[in-house]
Write an enzyme that holds these catalytic residues in place. Sequence first.
Site, PDB file in Angstrom:
ATOM      1  N   ASP A  11       7.676  23.252  22.190  1.00 46.29           N
ATOM      2  CA  ASP A  11       7.875  23.930  23.013  1.00 46.29           C
ATOM      3  C   ASP A  11       9.041  25.110  22.807  1.00 46.29           C
ATOM      4  O   ASP A  11       9.675  24.883  22.134  1.00 46.29           O
ATOM      5  CB  ASP A  11       7.965  23.479  24.760  1.00 46.29           C
ATOM      6  N   ASP A  41      10.096  19.343  26.328  1.00 47.12           N
ATOM      7  CA  ASP A  41      11.076  18.643  27.457  1.00 47.12           C
ATOM      8  C   ASP A  41      10.781  19.060  29.235  1.00 47.12           C
ATOM      9  O   ASP A  41      11.328  18.633  30.004  1.00 47.12           O
ATOM     10  CB  ASP A  41      12.520  19.541  27.340  1.00 47.12           C
ATOM     11  N   ASP A  69       4.627  20.110  29.759  1.00 40.41           N
ATOM     12  CA  ASP A  69       4.523  19.575  28.733  1.00 40.41           C
ATOM     13  C   ASP A  69       4.299  17.926  28.637  1.00 40.41           C
ATOM     14  O   ASP A  69       3.386  17.516  27.363  1.00 40.41           O
ATOM     15  CB  ASP A  69       6.444  19.480  27.681  1.00 40.41           C
TER      16      ASP A  69
END
Length: 304
Positions: free
Chosen positions: A12, A200, A204
């Site tokens: 990410d 995080d 996600d």
Amino acid sequence: EAIRQVKAVVMDKTGTITRGVFSVQQVIPVEGITEDELLTLAAKCEGGSSHPIAQSICSAARERGLEVPRAESVREYSGKGVEADGVLCGNRKLLEEQGITIPELGQSFGTEVLLAREGRYLGCILISDVLKPESKKAIATLKALGLKTAMLTGDAADSAQAVAAETGLDEVHARLLPQEKLSRLQAIREKYGPVMFVGDGINDAPVLAGADVGAAMGSGADAAIEAADVVFMTSSMEAVPQAIAIGRLATRVSRQNVVIAIAIKLAVILLGFAGLANMWAAVFADTGVAMICILNSIRILYKK
């Protein structure tokens, strides 16, 4: 063992490759609306959110000394934005789904937060994040380990491409909703093999659960940590190649131990058939081999 088999590391952007510390870079209202008015509307919409982007908008409004009223009704659109008292505040997909025409904004680097009211586009707020200082080195280390690297983000394409170019990522996919991240991850798995996803945020969690190895930053959301297989105790990107190196070393040492144990036991058995092995040889083949394997395993603790 799962970490050792990883062929690609997918990450990410916000809070993983970047610090997740956002700041408002530019406020671009349409004609007839001032910057302060647009920022006040955005802060009103985002006032109840803990998302870093929302916090940066509220901080910018406070810095300008703006009075932000509290929204009476708020509706959240997962991965897209919010609607507060008839004002839409979110990404392009949210406004496009409502049939709102968005003018060409030109080249912009950062996350776009667009606003509209009663079907009319009101303006855009550009927000940018800060790259973690160790991200570039960590991604270079991953590539040196023979791994492919990719980034999945819901942010604007220009912002994502800028981060990818600076860090040296192999692939970048932007403007993704949480469910789209999972489908992209599956496509990368089919292309390269087993994948590790590092994230995080609460968005996600589905991707972390769907990856062969899900890794969450220790500073991340509880949902991400709960869904992950691996949790880093820090938010440093250097932990990613370190974890893979540990996984490879641990697997290598375990295989060495299996070979050592079987080889010595077979040798003592053969010596026993030949009448050359005594009781002490048998003790060594059992307890002695166990001690050798333990000492060999302890090497992992001293690996820098």
